[in-house]
Motif scaffolding. Sequence first.
Motif, mmCIF file in Angstrom:
data_model
loop_
_atom_site.group_PDB
_atom_site.id
_atom_site.type_symbol
_atom_site.label_atom_id
_atom_site.label_comp_id
_atom_site.label_asym_id
_atom_site.label_seq_id
_atom_site.Cartn_x
_atom_site.Cartn_y
_atom_site.Cartn_z
ATOM 1 N N PHE A 1 -35.081 37.492 7.636
ATOM 2 C CA PHE A 1 -33.740 37.564 8.234
ATOM 3 C C PHE A 1 -33.445 36.357 9.126
ATOM 4 C CE2 PHE A 1 -30.882 39.024 11.716
ATOM 5 C CZ PHE A 1 -29.732 39.033 10.949
ATOM 6 N N ARG B 1 -29.744 50.672 9.517
ATOM 7 C CA ARG B 1 -29.167 49.545 8.772
ATOM 8 C C ARG B 1 -30.232 48.742 8.030
ATOM 9 N NH1 ARG B 1 -25.939 46.677 13.094
ATOM 10 N NH2 ARG B 1 -25.942 48.743 14.028
ATOM 11 N N PHE B 2 -31.479 48.938 8.361
ATOM 12 C CA PHE B 2 -32.539 48.217 7.653
ATOM 13 C C PHE B 2 -32.917 49.037 6.426
ATOM 14 C CE2 PHE B 2 -32.913 47.429 12.240
ATOM 15 C CZ PHE B 2 -32.412 46.138 12.233
ATOM 16 N N ASP B 3 -32.236 48.731 5.311
ATOM 17 C CA ASP B 3 -32.339 49.594 4.138
ATOM 18 C C ASP B 3 -32.618 48.835 2.850
ATOM 19 O OD1 ASP B 3 -29.965 48.272 3.820
ATOM 20 O OD2 ASP B 3 -28.692 50.061 3.792
ATOM 21 N N VAL C 1 -30.668 46.754 1.437
ATOM 22 C CA VAL C 1 -29.458 46.447 0.674
ATOM 23 C C VAL C 1 -28.950 45.040 0.961
ATOM 24 C CG1 VAL C 1 -27.023 47.062 0.307
ATOM 25 C CG2 VAL C 1 -28.756 48.854 0.439
ATOM 26 N N LYS C 2 -28.775 44.727 2.249
ATOM 27 C CA LYS C 2 -28.024 43.529 2.591
ATOM 28 C C LYS C 2 -28.902 42.348 2.993
ATOM 29 C CE LYS C 2 -26.436 46.249 5.673
ATOM 30 N NZ LYS C 2 -26.908 47.567 5.241
ATOM 31 N N TYR C 3 -30.014 42.605 3.638
ATOM 32 C CA TYR C 3 -30.880 41.542 4.131
ATOM 33 C C TYR C 3 -32.239 42.174 4.382
ATOM 34 C CZ TYR C 3 -29.057 43.893 8.245
ATOM 35 O OH TYR C 3 -28.657 44.862 9.124
#
Lengths: 476, 487
Positions: free
Chosen positions: B99, B323-325, B327-329
């Motif tokens: 990240f 949010r740490f899943d 999917v996005k980063y």
Amino acid sequence: MSKEYETVIGLEVHVELATKTKIFCSCSTAFGSAPNTHTCPVCTGMPGSLPVLNKKVVEYAMAVGVATNCQINQYSKFDRKNYFYPDNPQNYQISQLYLPICHDGIIEIETDMGSKTIGIHEIHMEEDAGKLVHDDWEEVSLVDYNRSGVPLIEIVSEPDMRSAEEVIAYLDKLRMIIQYLGASDCKMQEGSMRADVNLSVREKGAAEFGTRTEMKNIGSFKAIARAIEAETARQIDLLESGEKVVQETRRWNDEEGYSYAMRSKEDAQDYRYFPEPDLVPIVISDEWLQEIRDKQPELRDEKMKRYMEEFDLPEYDAKILTSVKKLADLFEQTTALCEKPKKVSNWLMGETMRLLKEHEMDAEELSFSPSNLAKIIAFTEDGTINGTVAKEVFEQVFTEDIDVAKYVEEHGLKTVNDEGALRETVAKVIADNPKSVEDYRNGKEKAIGFLVGQTMKAMKGKANPGMVNQILKEML
Amino acid sequence: MNLLSLTAVELGKKIKAGEVTAEEAVKASLAAIEGKEPQINGFVTVDGEHALERAAEVQKQIEEGTLAGPLAGVPLAVKDNLCTKGVLTTCSSKILNNFVPTYTAEAVQNLEKAGAIVIGKTNMDEFAMGSTTETSAYGVTRNPWNTGHVPGGSSGGSCAAVAAEEVSCALGSDTGGSIRQPSSFCGVTGIKPTYGTVSRYGLIAYGSSLDQIGPVAKDVTDCATVLEIISSHDKKDSTSVKREDTDFTTALVDDVKGLKIGIPRDYLGSGLDAEVKEAVLNASRVLEEKGAMVEEFDLSLVEYAISAYYVIAAAEASSNLERFDGVKYGYRAKDYEGLHDMYKKSRSQGFGAEVKRRIMLGSFVLSSGYYDAYYLKALRTKALIKQAFDKAFARYDVILGPVAPTTAPKLGESLCDPLKMYLGDIYTVSVNLAGLPGISLPCGLDSQGLPIGLQLIGDCFQEKKIIRAAFAYEQTRPYHHSPLAEQ
């Protein structure tokens, strides 16, 4: 059917607010842009980003609350609703559960059965999610976060509705109120207004509610009515055959006219709501609330009443003119210019409606200037143009909003009032149509109509019809 | 001249005077890091190249006279839960192993604007969950006083880097003691400011209602100086407070006459190591000799603080870390079938054991049927603890006590008994629950030669009182450099 049943319906209506920026960041809410162009660390749920509340969202929510006779919570809070889904970048939605901004309101609806009061349980603010795009060619899904963080209010009704008709009347009323407030355009087809229907049936006269199902995100008023009819029938069938209604969420497929179960209460997610620690409570001062009350615009019911009293319009006119805010605005602006309310009303209810239908447009899309309509009315009043020409000019105004005075001038559309020229033409028409002249002289009053028409035609429609009539009678 | 034995302010003065350049200071830091990291492992990322580029820019501005602040040209380190634009930010977790933020945390930006140079990102307990810096996915950090011992946590990397004199100061974050406790274990000074004083924008959240960023340095002067720079009212953080009184360096006054100091009897009871107790009480006597009025009192409710803290922090963390899943980063598992399997595997493989423990605890206390019994009760306890402090501060200017019950434990001793580890936070968590400022500063060594910390707690927005008391106490004893600093 051996027993008589009653349908009990409550609605959860989501309305996208008309703010320029999102609820917790300064990204634009504009619709239809390229994917992920209206995004920032906040609305894409980047680590370390923090939400900051958009004040306008609170003001719109308060305005809708005031207009629906709600109590306003002057101390209100946001909560987190936790669930995993890729369109939800933080995997929690910031919403309001424990202390929503408005509660305990009512609105009056009208149906063929008369008027009825529908209770509003609460109104709360929340953020919208992004949109998943499923690729048809590859095994992938993509996410567009442009909608993520667009402000919504959810209006939760009491289970006070008993038929599809009441539901539609309620939705229509709600839409009208919100459009009049300017808080949203409430377009169901674009998703700026969406409704979840909670429905149960019970034997008429029963004290307890039956087990309810929820149908999510139905796309139009008509689909809602069909879904209600079908779900009512489905539940009654179950009860009649001795089965039980299962508490579940169902998805309505409007093409097939059938709903299917998505998830039952047993698999219902535990959203683990808790107060949002990144936002401070919303404290609404008495002054702020008063300011919103003072700024409330005139809503439809008051407007209708005023049109009937102030402008002496029939109820029918007042009802149609106020049915869409755009129409009411056009009416008021044009009337202010030409001071002929009934004439303006006739133009809007007649020609305007006809052209809307012809062009397959909604009244919200009307874009002509009130000054141009006012000019047409003034020109017909003072005889500058006649009725036929007026309609022709209005079509141009409707589609292109042309300058009326200039158009009439350039196209030579002014009514011919020159008696000499008229007499000359009439004499020619009489000479060319001996049969009709004879009919008239033999007492066939109708024949004069044909002769007037011929004269108008010869004058390319610009003749003053009153004068033509008079001269004809005189010369015959 | 060993630049790194200087304090940040002393180094800043030399740079301003032209005796040392910013580049020389950065190079000295990089050399120290290179020499000591194999023993300490205080850093996750060292960004030497970028730091040297920045140093050249800053040096130019110093020479042109456009940068004149006390930290202009001074290299420093920031904890790896603070976002830094273009620089890997991991929270010491595997799940953020790739990240790279597109933005810099407000507190770090304030430092950069003042001319300080970020040289690297320090190791920590994964997502700041832990008291030892042993839960990092990038290896344990060791204590510069004795590398067989932990540096404390979760800001263990920042505190060890300062104690080992790899940098003169650093930023940490404190949710339940994460600046104060490792400062105490490493023999350095750290401040946890009043909640809302430093913007949390860009701080990857653990417990949002408790997290605060603060300085770690060799002395009180450096801490006050850094805190003055990083404090700001930030519109991007709704919990940020508009304060006019952030000129903390004005409180660096050697005078405690008439200052009323209370020592909670509850902080001196069973569980407190005898040597720690003696050092802390000695410090209180020193302040008394300098004119402060010192007395013991009953704070009450101390026994409930740990439970309330772990319920609230875990609840918020369970949501913050959703949010740490994958999917996005961040980390995504290699083999998975469908969305839910991807979530499950990415999170199972990406998070370490302690983080998973707290996510489970937090999810449990928020679940329907348990919310009232645990979460709501914890919130009520939090309010009562705040009331107890309000009562205490009606009588005292400053509350004095230990930072932790013991000095730094040996590596590997704490993680096998998490409950015992949690109990080690007993003197620090109340400060976060009540949103108060607290400072930890060295007040002696135990018989093993490990540092002991003294904690001074102030009422909300009363940092100046604890800074003044700490500064006055500090004048009575020399700074002890850690054995590794002297290498």
